[in-house]
Scaffold this motif. Structure first.
Motif, PDB file in Angstrom:
ATOM      1  N   GLY A  77       6.280  24.092 -14.651  1.00 39.07           N
ATOM      2  CA  GLY A  77       5.270  24.691 -15.516  1.00 39.07           C
ATOM      3  C   GLY A  77       5.396  24.356 -16.985  1.00 39.07           C
ATOM      4  O   GLY A  77       4.413  23.982 -17.641  1.00 39.07           O
ATOM      5  N   HIS A  78       6.582  24.469 -17.558  1.00 40.90           N
ATOM      6  CA  HIS A  78       6.713  24.260 -19.001  1.00 40.90           C
ATOM      7  C   HIS A  78       6.452  22.807 -19.380  1.00 40.90           C
ATOM      8  O   HIS A  78       6.006  22.524 -20.497  1.00 40.90           O
ATOM      9  N   MET A  79       6.701  21.858 -18.460  1.00 38.82           N
ATOM     10  CA  MET A  79       6.382  20.460 -18.735  1.00 38.82           C
ATOM     11  C   MET A  79       4.892  20.189 -18.526  1.00 38.82           C
ATOM     12  O   MET A  79       4.277  19.425 -19.275  1.00 38.82           O
ATOM     13  N   ASP A  80       4.297  20.822 -17.517  1.00 39.39           N
ATOM     14  CA  ASP A  80       2.866  20.629 -17.287  1.00 39.39           C
ATOM     15  C   ASP A  80       2.040  21.158 -18.459  1.00 39.39           C
ATOM     16  O   ASP A  80       0.965  20.628 -18.754  1.00 39.39           O
ATOM     17  N   ARG A  81       2.541  22.179 -19.141  1.00 41.60           N
ATOM     18  CA  ARG A  81       1.804  22.714 -20.296  1.00 41.60           C
ATOM     19  C   ARG A  81       1.829  21.764 -21.481  1.00 41.60           C
ATOM     20  O   ARG A  81       1.034  21.922 -22.415  1.00 41.60           O
ATOM     21  N   GLN A  82       2.722  20.789 -21.456  1.00 41.32           N
ATOM     22  CA  GLN A  82       2.711  19.741 -22.484  1.00 41.32           C
ATOM     23  C   GLN A  82       2.377  18.397 -21.833  1.00 41.32           C
ATOM     24  O   GLN A  82       2.974  17.376 -22.132  1.00 41.32           O
TER      25      GLN A  82
END
Length: 286
Positions: free
Chosen positions: A177-182
């Protein structure tokens, strides 16, 4: 002039990414020796039974985009006696990269200074295309619709040549999730272009510090593991941003004129000798 004979031997592309080199070899996050990790990666590549023909690095070359970092990186890369093709990631500075690697002419194909680093170059039987979708001082990436005509034209130059398209951000969601948000904005626009050019054998990416694959535009998009730290594998959409010191790695893309492109995920480091296989009678297996 006689026509050049078609290559009948394999061609090897080493794909490394997310080096995160710090000036003077300082540790990343006070824990990760990224300079030593890159040196071990180079040693691993040079110890392969078949040395790669070229190495590509899909971004995050350094950590803060300073010229001191790029100069330190350049000194480490001098130990790699094969051509190297660089492109920026979200941790990089296009201008500083171009100033320190000013002799890498391909970096200036689409402009200089802070202009995006797009280029097309031939590597043996392959075409390499770098398409810079980074946003200065921003973690995420974006496909610029105004840059797509350049990409269409670059792909149209030699539609019969197998092509590797290189980005920093992967053009797909990974579940982390935290990588997909960037992630990469406007990825659908890029996918439509790739779909029109079936010679694209792979879309090579970085950013995730993991080996991840997905179908994309009729081909395969793939991220390479990092030579140092890896993003923690946690598929909870709200998982915190963390890394782990999992075994480092790289990808080796093997092009064979009779078999196409095959991608090997390989580990970095010295893992001992290769042992022979024996059958149940103790006889060597060929």
């Amino acid at each position: 002039m006689m026509p050049t004979a078609a290559r009948t031997t394999p061609y090897l592309v080493a794909h490394i990414t997310d080096l995160h080199i710090k000036a003077g070899g300082k540790l990343s996050y006070r824990r990760v020796d990224t300079a030593d990790a890159l040196r071990r990666c180079i040693d691993t590549l040079l110890a392969l039974p078949q040395r790669p023909d070229i190495a590509v690095v899909t971004g995050d070359l350094v950590d803060f985009g300073s010229e001191d970092e790029y100069r330190f990186l350049r000194g480490i890369l001098e130990a790699l006696p094969i051509p190297v093709r660089l492109m920026p990631g979200n941790h990089d500075s296009r201008g500083a990269l171009r100033r320190v690697f000013a002799d890498h002419a391909y970096l200036f194909d689409a402009g200089d200074g802070e202009a995006p680093v797009h280029y097309r170059t031939e590597a043996g039987p392959l075409t390499l295309i770098a398409f810079d979708c980074t946003i200065p001082r921003h973690s995420g990436g974006r496909v610029d619709p105004n840059a797509l005509p350049w990409l269409e034209a670059a792909l149209a130059v030699a539609p019969e040549r197998p092509t590797l398209l290189m980005l920093h951000h992967p053009p797909f969601h990974t579940g982390i999730g935290h990588m997909d948000r960037q992630g990469l904005e406007n990825a659908g626009l890029l996918e439509a272009v790739v779909q029109r050019h079936p010679q694209v054998e792979r879309v090579l990416c970085g950013h995730l510090h993991r080996h991840i694959t997905r179908r994309f535009g009729g081909t395969i998009a793939i991220t390479a593991p990092g030579p140092a730290h890896q993003v923690a594998l946690d598929l909870d959409p709200q998982a915190p941003s963390r890394f782990r010191m999992e075994p480092p790695g790289y990808l080796l893309h093997w092009w064979h004129p009779a078999h196409g492109l095959v991608t090997h995920a390989a580990a970095i480091g010295d893992h001992g000798p290769a042992y022979p296989f024996f059958d149940e009678h103790g006889r060597l297996i060929d």
